[in-house]
Write a protein that holds these residues in place. Structure first.
Motif, PDB file in Angstrom:
ATOM      1  N   GLY A  97       0.808  -1.218   0.000  1.00  0.00           N
ATOM      2  CA  GLY A  97       0.000   0.000   0.000  1.00  0.00           C
ATOM      3  C   GLY A  97       0.839   1.265   0.000  1.00  0.00           C
ATOM      4  N   PHE A  99       1.526   4.015  -1.667  1.00  0.00           N
ATOM      5  CA  PHE A  99       0.913   4.654  -2.847  1.00  0.00           C
ATOM      6  C   PHE A  99       1.867   5.603  -3.565  1.00  0.00           C
ATOM      7  CE2 PHE A  99      -0.295   6.940   0.983  1.00  0.00           C
ATOM      8  CZ  PHE A  99      -0.018   8.256   0.678  1.00  0.00           C
ATOM      9  N   TRP A 147     -14.291   0.713  -0.033  1.00  0.00           N
ATOM     10  CA  TRP A 147     -12.869   0.863  -0.370  1.00  0.00           C
ATOM     11  C   TRP A 147     -12.670   1.584  -1.692  1.00  0.00           C
ATOM     12  CZ3 TRP A 147      -8.212  -0.199   2.079  1.00  0.00           C
ATOM     13  CH2 TRP A 147      -8.349  -0.642   3.405  1.00  0.00           C
ATOM     14  N   CYS A 150      -9.286   3.299  -2.644  1.00  0.00           N
ATOM     15  CA  CYS A 150      -8.242   2.482  -3.282  1.00  0.00           C
ATOM     16  C   CYS A 150      -8.466   2.430  -4.793  1.00  0.00           C
ATOM     17  CB  CYS A 150      -8.252   1.083  -2.683  1.00  0.00           C
ATOM     18  SG  CYS A 150      -7.141  -0.077  -3.505  1.00  0.00           S
ATOM     19  N   TYR A 154      -6.074   3.907  -7.971  1.00  0.00           N
ATOM     20  CA  TYR A 154      -5.579   3.187  -9.154  1.00  0.00           C
ATOM     21  C   TYR A 154      -5.883   3.960 -10.440  1.00  0.00           C
ATOM     22  CZ  TYR A 154      -4.805  -1.020  -6.271  1.00  0.00           C
ATOM     23  OH  TYR A 154      -4.354  -1.922  -5.338  1.00  0.00           O
ATOM     24  N   ILE A 265      -8.801  -6.483  -1.491  1.00  0.00           N
ATOM     25  CA  ILE A 265      -9.323  -5.531  -0.511  1.00  0.00           C
ATOM     26  C   ILE A 265     -10.097  -6.300   0.553  1.00  0.00           C
ATOM     27  CG2 ILE A 265      -9.465  -3.595  -2.124  1.00  0.00           C
ATOM     28  CD1 ILE A 265     -12.503  -4.237  -2.316  1.00  0.00           C
ATOM     29  N   ALA A 284     -10.070   3.014   4.678  1.00  0.00           N
ATOM     30  CA  ALA A 284      -9.607   3.124   3.286  1.00  0.00           C
ATOM     31  C   ALA A 284      -9.052   4.518   3.003  1.00  0.00           C
ATOM     32  CB  ALA A 284     -10.757   2.809   2.329  1.00  0.00           C
ATOM     33  N   LYS A 287      -5.598   4.878   4.384  1.00  0.00           N
ATOM     34  CA  LYS A 287      -4.567   4.142   3.639  1.00  0.00           C
ATOM     35  C   LYS A 287      -4.318   4.749   2.263  1.00  0.00           C
ATOM     36  CE  LYS A 287      -3.000  -0.548   2.671  1.00  0.00           C
ATOM     37  NZ  LYS A 287      -3.277  -1.983   2.805  1.00  0.00           N
ATOM     38  N   TYR A 288      -5.363   5.306   1.650  1.00  0.00           N
ATOM     39  CA  TYR A 288      -5.232   5.896   0.309  1.00  0.00           C
ATOM     40  C   TYR A 288      -5.772   7.338   0.339  1.00  0.00           C
ATOM     41  CZ  TYR A 288      -4.409   1.097  -1.184  1.00  0.00           C
ATOM     42  OH  TYR A 288      -3.891  -0.168  -1.322  1.00  0.00           O
TER      43      TYR A 288
END
Length: 862
Positions: A97, A99, A147, A150, A154, A265, A284, A287-288
């Motif tokens: 993760g 990023f 999520w 995430c 992408y 995920i 989420a 984390k992102y």
């Protein structure tokens, strides 16, 4: 540093390594020539360092991509290894993760594709893998829409590659890239619009959330890429050095990148609920996180006639430099002013830095980092950047009433620190009109708090001198003077309090043991004079002894903390203790905050006692006119949170140590078992077991290893017990905090016309304080030494009346802090949300309180 390392590091810069040339082609040829000579001897070092440079100086990636392309012409094996290493790093970054590494490695892959090192189809496969994972994630049936951050990340990674390689992809694999673009468009049609609720810089933005014209970051980036496509993929801000070597590069072998796998995920909650969805969504977003939230300070005309995509690219450059030079402020400023773009970008640079400094829920780095970078940029661009910063301050000051409370606090701290590095020089006469505003008006409070913070960073007379052009502002300076010692007046020496204080003072000076002082309190002071007098005598006398400096205060608290603990063991008495501390330091907000914070650190007062004191009538009445109670409350909640955070880190470390210790114990046991089962000769007779001396040593080693495991496990159990207790304390703290907020808001909102929405609290205010984006800004470089043309002192404001009532302003300020606390400690609050819902956020609680909390937690209201 080796010459080839220096050349790689400094490529594209104006520096001695490249002589007088600033041409990218010359730099690439020089660097390539040096690397080619060293490849045979230092191949592995070059591979590692080249990837490291690309990852940590990503604005130079087009140059590194071209260098790799030239090496590929002569040493395909080396470049093949580099591609494999990049693939390994990329997969590791996806799995962990990381990023930033994912995003930057994708840009490097794009640059290598442009230099014929990577096959375009390989890059498209990476795009399609990420796109497929994103589409699955937001699918209601197959994925887990909570999520979506995430999935959005992408897609952002794919789109952000296109300014660096869109033209080449369209030329070489038009059908494949068109398929990707159609897939992205389809993804955008099924994903949820990402709301900025709770994270916008200005309060009014939250109220107008969801209007049809609003676009979130990903939708905006898609529009910019579409405009880039319409412009035939021409980007001024992205250098294309590979074109100078195109005739050579086409002869190189293009390598396969290899397939990648997106990590799974988390599964959706087994029992769907709003709380379960909210918790996963919060996880989420942590984390992102979204990399930037644009703070549009200046009129569009100030950001020169850039193509839409150029703004995005320059922001990427600036954020990358801030990321990789965190802690190295001078290098950071140097790279920020030397980006590879053909246009000026001071205004965009200022907006980007301020957007990071004020970013919610927290800036990516400590605010002091941005303060230092701004200072260094002002010194690096003395003819331009100081005026740009000044204009940003003026614009934010004009809109301060709408600025989020957390952002407002950060702006005060930054601005006071910034001025302290420039002799406190500021045209205060521009803001002298705030004296005509009510004491609760946000602009007046802002000036007052900036001056108070300046006094902390310097001294009272120096700050007074800095406002001599607006002498009336002296009224907003904090009181001059030290402690408010009750027993210092000469004419009161015969009074009981003075006598008792003198007696205690003599005991301290005579180094009387603490137990004897406690005996004197128990036997004489407390029974004869009561609790209130006892607390006043103790606090006033001991704090007066410790008032000379911070070190004196700490010494007094460490030496006589038991005295306070004995007299004030429960919450009621601790509230009285805190009130007396505040009275002693009533002329010095900083020392009040430090003393109470230290007392909490030594567990002389509890966080619950501090909350109760903050919500006493005296403090409630200054919620909207001073930061004093809020600073003390912030410190208390922060210290509680930090205790939990530290315990979690210690537990994580202990678990790792236990795993290592268990592995070592297992090896020791295996070695001992092997030795014991081994046959050896003793006096020519076969005996089971090795040499007794070695056997004893192995037994001792195995026993110690097992003891270490047991010791670590006991430490872990103790820390876990402390964590469980700390979490329970935290739950009690948040229940107390929000219950107090609910009680005071219930009463005050009823007084404030019974308002049920923020708009009802500020009917005329929004129109009064709005800044016309088309007005000329005070930031013009030509006018850097002139006052703002919009300022009151220049007659720009025909009417500076503030139309929000005091009760309404109190409610607005308090609700702003409710949202700020909820947002800052969201991770902890989500742990206790069920209990808070049941006990505090009930139907009886003020709707505006629930709305502020939900906004801070980014919790869906339904």
């Amino acid at each position: 540093m080796s010459s080839w390392k220096s050349l790689l590091l400094r490529i594209g810069d104006k520096c001695p390594e490249y002589g007088t040339s600033s041409d990218f082609k010359d730099h690439i040829e020089t660097c390539f020539g040096s690397l080619r000579r060293e490849l045979e001897h230092s191949g592995s070092d070059i591979l590692e360092f080249l990837l490291q440079c690309a990852e940590q100086l990503p604005h130079k990636i087009p140059l590194y991509g071209t260098v790799i392309g030239l090496i590929n012409l002569e040493n395909e094996e080396f470049v093949g290894k580099l591609v494999e290493k990049a693939h390994t790093n990329f997969q590791d970054a996806l799995d962990s993760g990381n990023f930033n590494s994912v995003r930057i490695l994708m840009r490097l892959m794009t640059a290598m594709m442009c230099s014929k090192v990577l096959q375009p189809s390989s890059l498209v496969v990476v795009f399609e893998t990420l796109l497929s994972s994103a589409a699955t994630t937001v699918d209601e049936e197959k994925g887990n829409p909570s999520w979506q951050p995430c999935a959005d990340f992408y897609i952002t990674c794919i789109l952000s590659c296109l300014p660096w390689g869109g033209a080449e992809l369209i030329e070489q694999v038009p059908e494949e890239i068109e398929r990707v673009m159609v897939g992205i468009e389809a993804y955008l049609s099924i994903r949820r619009h990402a709301s900025d609720t709770g994270l916008s810089f200005f309060e009014k933005d939250d109220e107008t959330e969801g209007s049809p014209g609003d676009k979130d970051f990903l939708e905006d980036l898609w529009d910019r890429v579409q405009a880039l496509s319409s412009n035939e993929w021409k980007v001024e801000s992205v250098p294309r050095p590979h074109l100078s070597f195109e005739a050579q590069l086409v002869a190189g072998k293009s390598h396969e990148f290899g397939p990648i796998n997106c990590p799974n995920i988390p599964n959706p909650p087994s029992v769907p609920s709003g709380i379960a969805y909210g918790k996963q969504k919060h996880e989420a977003e942590l984390k992102y996180p979204q990399r930037i939230r644009r703070l549009n300070i200046f009129p569009p005309s100030k950001i020169q006639d850039l193509q839409p995509i150029d703004r995005f690219v320059v922001e990427e450059y600036l954020l990358d430099v801030l990321l990789f030079f965190n802690g190295r402020r001078k290098e950071c400023a140097s790279f920020m002013v030397g980006l590879p773009v053909p246009f000026r970008y001071e205004y965009l640079m200022a907006e980007t830095i301020f957007s990071q400094l004020l970013m919610l829920p927290a800036p990516p780095f400590k605010p002091i980092y941005y303060t230092l970078v701004i200072i260094d940029l002002c010194k690096a661009l003395p003819g331009a950047f100081p005026a740009v910063v000044a204009g940003a301050v003026r614009t934010l000051f004009d809109k301060i009433a709408d600025l989020d409370m957390e952002c407002r606090t950060r702006l005060i701290l930054w601005f006071s620190h910034h001025l302290s590095n420039f002799q406190f020089i500021w045209p205060w006469e521009e803001w002298a009109y705030v004296l005509d505003l009510p004491k609760c008006a946000p602009q007046r409070v802002f000036v007052q708090e900036v001056l108070e913070r300046e006094v902390r960073l310097s001294y009272w007379d120096k700050v007074k001198q800095s406002i001599e052009n607006a002498p009336g502002l002296e009224e907003l300076l904090p009181p001059k003077g030290g402690p408010n010692f009750s027993f210092g007046a000469e004419d009161g020496k015969e009074k009981t309090g003075h006598v008792l204080s003198g007696e205690l003072n003599n005991m301290v000076k005579g180094r009387t043991p603490v137990r004897e002082i406690i005996s004197w309190i128990d036997e004489s002071l407390l029974p004869n004079n009561g609790l209130e007098v006892t607390i006043r005598v103790l606090v006033q006398t001991l704090l007066n002894i410790g008032s000379k400096s911070f070190t004196h205060l700490i010494t007094v608290l460490e030496r006589y903390g038991q005295v306070f603990a004995k007299v004030c063991p429960d919450q009621d008495k601790q509230v009285m203790l805190i009130a007396e501390v505040s009275s002693f330091w009533k002329s010095n907000t900083q020392m009040t905050a430090i003393a109470i914070d230290r007392m909490m650190g030594y567990r002389l007062v509890s966080n619950l006692a501090i909350v109760r004191w903050v919500f006493s009538t005296e403090n409630i009445d200054q919620f909207h006119t001073s930061d004093r109670p809020w600073e003390i409350l912030r410190n208390a909640v922060s210290k509680t949170y930090n205790r939990i955070s530290d315990l979690r880190k210690e537990i994580l470390s202990l678990k790792k140590n236990i795993s290592s210790a268990e592995e070592a114990a297992k090896e020791s046991k295996a070695e001992l078992d092997a030795a014991e089962s081994k046959l050896s000769l003793v006096d020519d007779e076969p005996v089971v077991g090795e040499n007794p001396v070695r056997l004893n040593r192995l037994k001792s080693h195995a026993e110690k290893a097992q003891e270490e495991v047991v010791s670590l496990q006991e430490s872990l159990e103790a820390k876990e017990a402390l964590l469980a207790r700390a979490i329970d304390e935290n739950e009690a703290l948040f229940i107390s905090l929000y219950r107090n907020f609910s009680n005071v808001l219930m009463e005050r909102l009823a007084e404030a016309s019974g308002a049920r929405t923020l708009r009802e609290l500020k009917p005329a205010h929004s129109d009064m304080m709005a800044v016309d984006p088309e007005e000329p800004s005070a930031m013009d470089l030509d006018n850097e030494n002139r006052k703002s043309e919009n300022s009151q002192s220049n007659g720009g404001r025909a009417d500076n009346a503030y139309n929000v009532g005091e009760k309404e302003q109190w409610c607005l300020t308090t609700l702003g802090y409710v949202k700020a606390f909820s947002r800052q400690y969201a991770s902890e609050i989500w742990l206790h949300i069920e209990k808070l819902d049941a006990e505090v956020f009930t139907e009886d609680a003020p709707p505006l309180l629930r709305e502020a909390v939900n906004s801070g937690l980014r919790r869906a209201i339904n």
